[in-house]
Motif scaffolding. Structure first.
Motif, PDB file in Angstrom:
ATOM      1  N   THR A 131      29.873  56.297  44.547  1.00 32.06           N
ATOM      2  CA  THR A 131      28.635  55.602  44.185  1.00 32.06           C
ATOM      3  C   THR A 131      28.793  54.092  44.197  1.00 32.06           C
ATOM      4  O   THR A 131      27.804  53.373  44.078  1.00 32.06           O
ATOM      5  N   ALA A 132      30.031  53.615  44.330  1.00 34.95           N
ATOM      6  CA  ALA A 132      30.274  52.172  44.314  1.00 34.95           C
ATOM      7  C   ALA A 132      31.511  51.851  45.144  1.00 34.95           C
ATOM      8  O   ALA A 132      32.445  52.644  45.219  1.00 34.95           O
ATOM      9  N   LEU A 133      31.481  50.685  45.762  1.00 36.77           N
ATOM     10  CA  LEU A 133      32.655  50.161  46.461  1.00 36.77           C
ATOM     11  C   LEU A 133      33.414  49.306  45.452  1.00 36.77           C
ATOM     12  O   LEU A 133      32.944  48.239  45.056  1.00 36.77           O
ATOM     13  N   VAL A 134      34.545  49.775  45.013  1.00 34.05           N
ATOM     14  CA  VAL A 134      35.337  49.070  44.004  1.00 34.05           C
ATOM     15  C   VAL A 134      36.264  48.093  44.729  1.00 34.05           C
ATOM     16  O   VAL A 134      37.117  48.515  45.511  1.00 34.05           O
ATOM     17  N   ALA A 135      36.083  46.800  44.482  1.00 32.28           N
ATOM     18  CA  ALA A 135      36.860  45.773  45.183  1.00 32.28           C
ATOM     19  C   ALA A 135      37.438  44.739  44.222  1.00 32.28           C
ATOM     20  O   ALA A 135      37.961  43.713  44.658  1.00 32.28           O
ATOM     21  N   SER A 136      37.374  45.010  42.927  1.00 33.05           N
ATOM     22  CA  SER A 136      37.896  44.055  41.948  1.00 33.05           C
ATOM     23  C   SER A 136      39.062  44.682  41.204  1.00 33.05           C
ATOM     24  O   SER A 136      39.394  45.851  41.406  1.00 33.05           O
ATOM     25  N   GLY A 137      39.677  43.898  40.327  1.00 32.34           N
ATOM     26  CA  GLY A 137      40.835  44.390  39.593  1.00 32.34           C
ATOM     27  C   GLY A 137      41.982  44.653  40.558  1.00 32.34           C
ATOM     28  O   GLY A 137      42.237  43.877  41.472  1.00 32.34           O
ATOM     29  N   ILE A 138      42.659  45.769  40.378  1.00 30.96           N
ATOM     30  CA  ILE A 138      43.787  46.129  41.239  1.00 30.96           C
ATOM     31  C   ILE A 138      43.335  46.274  42.689  1.00 30.96           C
ATOM     32  O   ILE A 138      44.105  46.061  43.625  1.00 30.96           O
ATOM     33  N   TYR A 139      42.067  46.621  42.891  1.00 28.44           N
ATOM     34  CA  TYR A 139      41.538  46.807  44.247  1.00 28.44           C
ATOM     35  C   TYR A 139      41.365  45.493  44.999  1.00 28.44           C
ATOM     36  O   TYR A 139      41.093  45.510  46.199  1.00 28.44           O
ATOM     37  N   ALA A 140      41.552  44.374  44.348  1.00 32.05           N
ATOM     38  CA  ALA A 140      41.562  43.091  45.042  1.00 32.05           C
ATOM     39  C   ALA A 140      42.906  42.850  45.727  1.00 32.05           C
ATOM     40  O   ALA A 140      43.016  41.993  46.604  1.00 32.05           O
ATOM     41  N   PHE A 141      43.925  43.630  45.347  1.00 29.67           N
ATOM     42  CA  PHE A 141      45.274  43.458  45.893  1.00 29.67           C
ATOM     43  C   PHE A 141      45.665  44.571  46.859  1.00 29.67           C
ATOM     44  O   PHE A 141      46.485  44.364  47.747  1.00 29.67           O
TER      45      PHE A 141
END
Length: 147
Positions: free
Chosen positions: A70-80
């Protein structure tokens, strides 16, 4: 084979293969309890950070139901890293290799990463690209698949 075997099962199979290699091959001994524990702890933290980010975004954790995202997670650990849960499993396998103490067991980590990339990550990325389009392309451009 794509998206058929749960990643945790693939992880367990490669861990078992590494154990068998360590029991039957004597190449170079590099056992280190400290590095094993450190890698295990780092791997768990990296994977857990990925789970927490998905939970916060209220999106699916099921790797066989990527279409339910439902969402594209691109922050937190997903930024790395685009795949912190799989990266965490790979780091845990590095720790398992240090625990086993046989240099050749590191080939199990490589095998795990290759398998997961081709049979899990790439199919997931196809679904995410179809679902999130340009946003996913931009995310892929700025964030590496593994590290």
């Amino acid at each position: 084979m794509k998206l058929k075997i749960p990643p945790v099962v693939v992880f367990a199979l490669f861990a078992l293969l590494m154990w068998v290699v360590a029991r039957h091959v004597s190449f170079i001994d590099f056992r280190s309890l400290y590095l094993a524990v450190a890698c295990l702890m780092v791997g768990v933290c990296v994977a857990f950070a990925g789970v927490v980010a998905f939970r916060r975004a209220r999106t699916t954790l099921n790797p066989h139901r990527v279409e339910n995202s439902t969402a594209l997670v691109a922050s937190g650990i997903y930024a790395f890293t685009r795949n912190p849960m799989y990266l965490g499993l790979a780091i845990m396998l590095v720790g398992w290799a240090f625990w086993q103490g046989e240099l050749l067991t590191l080939l199990g980590v490589v095998g795990f990463m290759v398998y997961i990339t081709y049979f899990q990550i790439r199919p997931e990325e196809q679904v995410l690209k179809a679902k999130f389009g340009k946003s996913f392309d931009e995310y892929c451009h700025r964030t590496r698949r593994w590290l």
